[in-house]
Scaffold this active site. Sequence first.
Site, PDB file in Angstrom:
ATOM      1  CG  ASP A 450      -7.429  48.672  44.431  1.00 38.39           C
ATOM      2  OD1 ASP A 450      -7.590  47.449  44.453  1.00 38.39           O
ATOM      3  OD2 ASP A 450      -8.073  49.454  45.141  1.00 38.39           O
ATOM      4  NE  ARG A 861     -10.952  36.221  46.948  1.00 40.75           N
ATOM      5  CZ  ARG A 861     -11.165  36.905  48.061  1.00 40.75           C
ATOM      6  NH1 ARG A 861     -11.126  38.212  48.051  1.00 40.75           N
ATOM      7  NH2 ARG A 861     -11.417  36.297  49.189  1.00 40.75           N
TER       8      ARG A 861
END
Length: 1248
Positions: A450, A861
Site C-alpha cells: 500500500d 485507484r
Amino acid sequence: MSRQRVDSQGSLGPDDEVMPYSDDETDDELQASSEEEPEEPEEVPGVPHPPVDVKHEMGWKVKANDRPYHNLPEFKKKVFLCIKKSRYSGNAIKTYKYNVLTFLPLNLYEQFKRAANLYFLALLILQIIPQITTLPWYTTLIPLVVVLGVTAIKDLVDDLARHRMDKEVNNRKCEVLLDGRFQESKWRNIKVGDVVRLKKNDFIPADILLLSSSNPNSLCYVETAELDGETNLKFRMGLRVTDERLQEERQLAEFDALIECEEPNNRLDKFTGTMLWQTKRYPLDLDNMLLRGCTIRNTEETHGLVIFAGADTKIMKNGGKTRFKRTKIDELMNYMVYTIFVLLILVAAGLAIGHTFWYESIGSKAWYLYDGLDQNSTYRGFLTFWGYIIVLNTMVPISLYVSVEAIRLGQSRFINWDLQMYFPEKDTPSKARTTTLNEQLGQIEYIFSDKTGTLTQNIMQFKKCSIAGRTYGDPTTAEGVALDRGKSVDWSWNQYADRKFTFTDHSLVACIRSRKDKDVSEFFKLLSLCHTVMVEHKDGDLVYQAASPDEGALVTAARNFGYVFLSRTQDTITIKEMEQETTYEMLALLDFNSDRKRMSIILKFPDGRIRLYCKGADTVIYERLSPNSRHKEASQEALDIFANATLRTLCLCYKDLSAEEYNNWSMKHKEAQVTMFDREGALDRVYEQIESNLMLIGATAIEDKLQEGVPETIATLAKADIKIWILTGDKKETAENIGYSCSLLTDDMQIHYGEDVNEKLRIRQSNRRNEPPSVQGRRKPAEPFFTEPGKNALIITGGWLNEILYEKKKKRRRLRLRRLGKRPPPSNPQDGQPMDDKEKEMRQIDFVDMACECEAVICCRVTPKQKANVVSLVKKYKKAVTLSIGDGANDVNMIKTADIGVGISGQEGMQAVMSSDYAFAQFRYLERLLLVHGRWSYIRMCKFLRYFFFKNFAFTLVHFWYSFFSGYSAQVAYEDWFITLYNLCYSSLPVLLVGLLDQDVNDKLSLKFPKLYVPGQQGALFNYKNFFISLFHGIFVSLTIFFIPYGAFLQTMGQDGEAPSDYQSFAVVLASSLVFTVNLQISLETSYWTFVNCFAVLGSIAIYFGIMFDLHSAGIHVIFPSYFTFTGVASNALRQPYLWLTIILTVGISLLPVICVQFLHKTIWPSVGDKVQRNRKKYEMELEKEERKRKPTFVRGRQSRRSGYAFSHSRGYADLISSGQSIRSRPLARGRLQNAIREVPHAEAENI
C-alpha cells in the site's frame, strides 16, 4: 536523457480518477426483473459502458427502538435443515477457533488430518495385535503423545490470545437507549435497531445512521484511518429532520422510523437507503453513515441508529476470507512424506516376499525354528509385511513435525526480540503473529505494498516555493547568501507560528517582514484565503481541519509567514495579515474535483475590488494563463526542479474582475446551480468561463514525507531480485510521484499506462485468435511484450484493470444470464468480450506476464478486492511466493490473500495488524525481516530437514540390511529402548539447535550482500534433489554402519577368549556407531558454533551412554525383567578395545565422503555464501569503516518530468462551507487567542 512516456490522457477509456467498484457490488443489485433490464448496446472496444439502470429493491429493514421486530419470521434464514436464525448479525465478533468443549475433539481432528499422525495412529493399532507386532506398543505411543501434546499446547496458546483480543473488543463500553433511557452496555450486546450515544474519541461500534450531534446541523467529524489509512478528518451530517427533532433523550426514545436500505456489502464509498418516519420518506446516503472502525473526533456527543452490526458491517465485509496459509516447504515436506510411504510399502512388500520364499526353502525345514504354529509361507509373508511396516516406521519420522514446530516457535521469538526492528517513538516492537510461516520469509519474490501510511507518513510539509520567478527554500541567509547547511528560521517574531514548522531560507522571511515585495505578500495572502480549510476555536487555540493534508500544510505555511487564517462564515473569511486583521467577502467558492484539478475563490476586498484567486495543477493552470502573464518560463523551470525532487506542486494565480464581469458570470452560476440535468457538468462549464486569462504569481512545493529508509529499503530488496508493486487507492499523479520519491521509478524507465497496455494485450489476443486451430492448442513460450532495450514500468488504474481483465463485464453478464437463462455467444469475436473462460484466462496470463517483465508496477485507484485479485493472479500464474504489506482496513483482503501478510502498526489503526502474519511499525524493517530473519529461517529449516531425513534413513535402513541375515523375519537390529529414544534423546538436540541458531553469515553481511537471498527464491536448498541426496547418503551410512561391524564380528575373539559376536553386543556396536556418526555429521553441517551447540553434541553422546548403561544394569532388569533384557551387555561389549576400533573405523568411513564433498564444493564450486564466508573478516572490517564514516547526502535526479499536484483525490469542504451548515456562532474575541495557534495532528485526539 529525459524519460519516455506513453500517455493515455484524453483517450476513450475508463476514468482514471474513479475507483471502480463494479466487481465488488453485491447480489442485491441483481434483484431486478428481466422486464426492467434494458437491452445492452453493442460494445465498442476501448469505450466505457453506460451504466445499467437497475432499480434496487431494498432488502434490509431496520426498525428503530424495536428489538422484537427483527426477530419476526420473515427475517429468519435457514442455517441447517429446519433450524433457522435471524438474518441480522449480533455485534460480537469471533476470531477464535475453539471453546472449552470443542478444543480436544476439534484439535485432535485437525491434527489427525495430517497424514503422518494418522499413519502413526494406525501403526499403534497394528502394534497392539500380537500376531504382527515386532516392537512394543510404547515405542510408538510415547513419541505420538509427545507430538500431539506439544502441538495442542501451541494451538491452545494461540487460540487463547485470539480469545483475549475478541474479549477486549466485544467488552468495550457504549451507551445504548434501553427502556427509555441511555444505559451503559457492552459492544457484544448491541443489536440492529438500537439507538446509541457516542462521545468524542469513541470508537464506532457498528455501522450507524447519524441522527443528531452536539454540533450545529448535526455535523460530526470522523477519522477513517482504520478504513483507508488517511488521517485527515471527514465530516458526516445527520438529516435536518432528525437534527431538529431528536436531540433529547425522550425524543430519541419515541423515535420509531423504519429504515429500508441495501443489503450488507463491502463498498466503503456507497450507501443507499430511505427512512420512513411519520408517513414521510427521506433519502439516505453515505454522508449520513458512521462506519465501524472509524473514530469520533471534534464532536462532544453523537446519537445514531445501528443499521449493520458485527459481521454485516462494511469493515468486516472487506476483510475477505481467512485463508489457511502453508509454506512451500510444508507442501514439499508432505509430498516427501508420501514418497517415503511409498518406499516403505515397497520395501516391506519386497522383504515380505523374501520371507515367503525363505520360509518355503529354509525356515520350514529347520527343526530349531519350529514355533508350533501351523501357518503356510504365504500367510507368514503377509504377517511379515505388517511386521516390517512397524519396524521400518521410523523412515517417516514422527518427531519431524514437533521439531519443525519448535524451531518455528523459536524463530518467531527471535523476530519479536529483535531490537533493531523496535520503533522507540511509539514503543512498538516487531511481532510475529504466526509461528508457521517463518521460512517462507526467505523465499519472497513479489511484494505488494500500500502507499498511504505504509511507504509514506501521510504528513505533508511545505518545502519550497517560487514567487515571481525566484525560488525560495534552500538554506540562505537573510541577505540572500546561499549556505551548505542552514539553521531553521526563528519564528519568535510571529506569536501565531507553529513551532514545529521548519524552513531554512531566511531571505524569504526577511522579504515578508520588510513588506517591500508585493508579489510575496500576494502569494501568502492567496494561500491564507484560497482553501476550504475549516477552523475551530478550542480553549483559546485555533484548530485547522482540512479536506487533505496538502491544504493543511499550505495554510500552516501561510500562518507561519504572517498570514493567519482566523475564521470563516458562510460568506466571509477573516485573516490576519502581518498583525492587521482583515475580513473579505466570499462571493463564490469553486471547489476542486478530479477533472478540474484546481480550485478558485472569488473575493470582494474591503476597498471594493473583486479578485479571483486560483490554485491548481500546472498542466491546467498554464493553459488558462493570460498572454500578459509574467515569469512563466522561470516558474516552469522551478516546477521542473521541484518535480525532479519528487515534490508535490501547485501553481498560484489571480485575476481582477470588474463588477459588471462578475455580475454577468454570477447569473450564469446561479442558473447552473439549480439545473436539474447534469448539474456538475454545467457548473464546470461556468467555472471554465471565469477561470481564464489568469496572472501567475508562483508555485508551491510540498513534500509527501516518506517513512525513514524507504528508498534504501526498496533498492536493497531490488538487489535481492524481489519485485515491488504498489497497490493504492490514491490518484494516478500521487502514486506516480511517490514511485519516484521512493526510487521505485527512475528517469530511465519507459512508463506504460492503461491504454497502451490494453492495446498490446488486444493485439496479442487478436493474433492468438487468428492462429490456425492446429496451432492454438499448443503450449509455446510466450514472446516478450517489450522488445526494445531498457527498463519498463507499468502504471495502471482500477478502471483500466477491470477493462483489461474483463472484470467490468462480470455483472453485466450475470444480468444477461439471469434474463436469458444462458450465455449467448459473442456476435463479433473482436468486440472486446472474451469468447470463453479459456480466453479470459489467457488474457489474465498475458497481463501478468507483461507486468512481470516490468521493473516496477503501480496500480492506483484500485478497490480492496482488486488489490486482492492482483495478488492472487501473480500467485496463480507465476507460482511465486508473495508478500502484502499495508496499514488500513482496505488492505486486509490483500494481506489475507498473499502468502505472507504484514501489517504496519502505526497511527492508522490496528485493522491490518489484526489480520496480518507479521507486524511492525516502519516499512524499512521489512528489509531485515526478509534478508536476515527470513533468509536465516529458510537456511536453518532446509538444513534441519536435509539432516533429519538423512539421520532417519541411516537409522532405519540398518534393519533392511539386517533382514538379509535374519531370514526376513522382521527382527529388529537394535534394542527396543534405543528405537524409542533415538529421535527423542540421542539425536534431537544438536539438529534442533542448528534449526534455531545456525547462520552462514551475520546479519550485517546478510544486508550488505542481498544476492545471498536468491537461493531461497529458487528453492535451491531443499527440494526433491536434496531429498534423494539425503536418501542415498542415508543408504551409504546404513551400509557402512551395518557391514563393517558385521565383518568385524564374523570371526573374532575377545581378550577373555570368548567371542563377542552375539546379537546383543552387535546391536550395541551398531547403535554406538550410529550415535557417533549422526552427531559428528551435524557438527560438519554447523556453520555457527556456540557453547550451546558444542554442549548439545557432546551432551547427546553422553546421554546415550548414560541411559544405555542404566538400561543394561542388573537392577532395572530385576524390577522389569520382561522390558529390559539387555542385562550387562553394554559393560561387557564396550570393554573390548577391538569393538572400539570397529566403532572408530565405522564412524571414520561414514564421515570421510562428506568431508571430501564439502571440501570440493567450497574450493572448486563455491556459492555466493561460501565466498562471503571465506572473506568474512575483510567484509566485517569494511562495514566497521563505513559505519564510522558520515552517511552521504541523498542526491535526487536532474531530468525533467511532471510532478503530482498537491490536492487530495476527493472533493473539499466547499459545499459544506457554502451551505453554512458547519458554521458555529461567532467566535470568541481574537484577543483571547493564545500563542499556540497550530494545526493539531488528528491522532492526538485529546487536543481536538
